[in-house]
Design an enzyme around this catalytic site. Structure first.
Site, short mmCIF file in Angstrom:
data_model
loop_
_atom_site.label_atom_id
_atom_site.label_comp_id
_atom_site.label_asym_id
_atom_site.label_seq_id
_atom_site.Cartn_x
_atom_site.Cartn_y
_atom_site.Cartn_z
N LYS A 68 -11.95 -5.71 -7.36
CA LYS A 68 -12.59 -4.49 -7.83
C LYS A 68 -11.65 -3.66 -8.68
O LYS A 68 -12.09 -2.92 -9.54
CB LYS A 68 -13.05 -3.67 -6.64
CG LYS A 68 -14.10 -4.37 -5.82
CD LYS A 68 -14.35 -3.67 -4.51
CE LYS A 68 -14.98 -4.66 -3.55
NZ LYS A 68 -15.27 -4.10 -2.26
N LYS A 75 0.83 -1.21 0.00
CA LYS A 75 0.00 0.00 0.00
C LYS A 75 0.86 1.25 0.00
O LYS A 75 0.51 2.25 -0.63
CB LYS A 75 -0.92 0.01 1.22
CG LYS A 75 -2.13 -0.91 1.08
CD LYS A 75 -3.09 -0.69 2.22
CE LYS A 75 -4.27 -1.66 2.17
NZ LYS A 75 -4.98 -1.74 3.46
N LYS A 80 -6.85 -12.88 -8.54
CA LYS A 80 -7.99 -12.80 -7.63
C LYS A 80 -9.07 -11.91 -8.24
O LYS A 80 -8.77 -10.90 -8.86
CB LYS A 80 -7.47 -12.19 -6.32
CG LYS A 80 -8.49 -12.12 -5.21
CD LYS A 80 -7.84 -11.56 -3.95
CE LYS A 80 -8.90 -11.22 -2.92
NZ LYS A 80 -8.32 -10.62 -1.71
#
Ligand code: TRP
Length: 337
Positions: free
Chosen positions: A205, A119, A202
């Protein structure tokens, strides 16, 4: 809520990020699992809205997403009388315990967290201290409720390991069993539902293309996405992660949604052509999701009722959390309010 027969206590949370509606992956990997677990022991499921602050998010959107996510839990079948459903920020003990646990966490171990590194590299303009101590707040979320099992996806394994280390360290340091040391509880199937267009990644979104099914997609949209799912040239419905990742992913979705084993799903569909097979998977998904979508739409229009359910959940959560926190304050020598 309290079942004397069972010793199991489950706890898990979902972050209320600004990324929009949950996906089929979130449903199969988290929501549906929680609903299935609620009758197997005491259970605590919460909306991790404080965690969502670690990335810039519009306040109105954060507020809305928190309620909307709560509505998805309920729509998916979580019974707020059986499970304790609450919002993290409404139980202030989370923030209080997180502070204490910060002082029992080492910079070095937090620096090793892959989610943090990931992140931080993607949000160079906002590498805030909250992003760094995110896993410590997560440890507090968990340890307050003394759970035995924490159902999470594979990606949260490292955070769970850190939580266990903090708990063990604290218990050893003060020579008492303040915290139950929880086990990660990672499912063998549907831990990672894959993207329908790219079955090696995976379902996420961020890819958000035709390969990602959202819980609020209309039936027709869901069908279309399955119709276009990437397959292969083997012409055989078979579990083969290596050579047939698309077909294997579809089998995994079908198995999880219908509560069958992968082998059973494979046996049921072995004679089908790919087109028929995809339609069968789409039908099973629509049959499951359409009523959930309707229920969610209903719940989200009545936020008063939703807020009442969450206030009740927070009150119940607080009785347990306050006990652990009081114990911790005593142990470390902090005066109580
Ligand atoms: N970090 C988790 C996630 O992104 C969400 C979370 C926050 C959580 N606190 C938790 C999960 C406590 C399990 C237990 O998925």
């Amino acid at each position: 809520m309290v079942s004397a027969m069972s010793e199991k206590v489950f706890l898990s949370g979902i972050q209320t990020t600004g990324e929009g509606q949950p996906t089929l992956g979130n449903y199969l990997g988290a929501l549906k699992r929680y609903v299935d677990l609620q009758n197997e022991g005491d259970s605590y499921f919460f909306l991790a809205n404080s965690h969502a602050l670690t990335v810039r998010i519009d306040p109105a959107q954060l507020r809305h997403n928190t309620l909307s996510m709560a509505a998805w839990y309920l729509a998916a079948g979580l019974n707020p009388k059986t499970a304790t459903l609450f919002v993290q920020s409404q139980v202030t003990e989370h923030a209080q315990l997180a502070w204490v646990l910060n002082t029992f966490s080492q910079m070095g171990e937090l620096e090793r967290m892959t989610e943090y590194k990931d992140k931080a590299s993607r949000n160079k303009g906002n590498i805030n201290a909250g992003l760094f101590t995110y896993p410590v707040l997560q440890a507090a979320d968990i340890l307050l409720y003394q759970p035995t099992h924490v159902p999470v996806g594979e990606d949260q394994k490292q955070h769970l390991e850190l939580c266990r280390n903090i708990a063990i360290r604290f218990n050893n340091l003060f020579d008492q069993s303040t915290f139950t040391v929880p086990e990660p509880f990672i499912p063998t199937t549907a831990a990672r539902v894959k993207d329908l267009q790219d079955p090696t990644s995976k379902m996420s979104k961020s890819l958000a293309g035709q390969g990602c099914v959202f819980l609020d997609d209309e039936d027709k949209v869901i069908e279309k996405k399955f119709k276009r799912a990437v397959t292969d040239n083997e012409a055989q419905v078979r579990i083969d992660e290596q050579n047939q990742p698309g077909i294997t992913n579809l089998l995994e979705i079908l198995a999880t949604i219908s509560g069958k084993s992968m082998e059973q799903a494979q046996a049921d569909c072995a004679d089908m052509q790919y087109g028929t097979f995809k339609q069968a998977v789409a039908d099973a998904v629509v049959a499951k999701i359409a009523p959930i979508r309707t229920k969610h739409a209903e719940l989200i229009t009545n936020t008063d009722e939703l807020e009442t359910i969450l206030a009740d959940g927070a009150a119940r959560a607080r009785t347990v959390a306050a006990k652990t926190l009081a114990n911790v304050y005593d142990t470390v020598g902090l005066l109580k309010a």
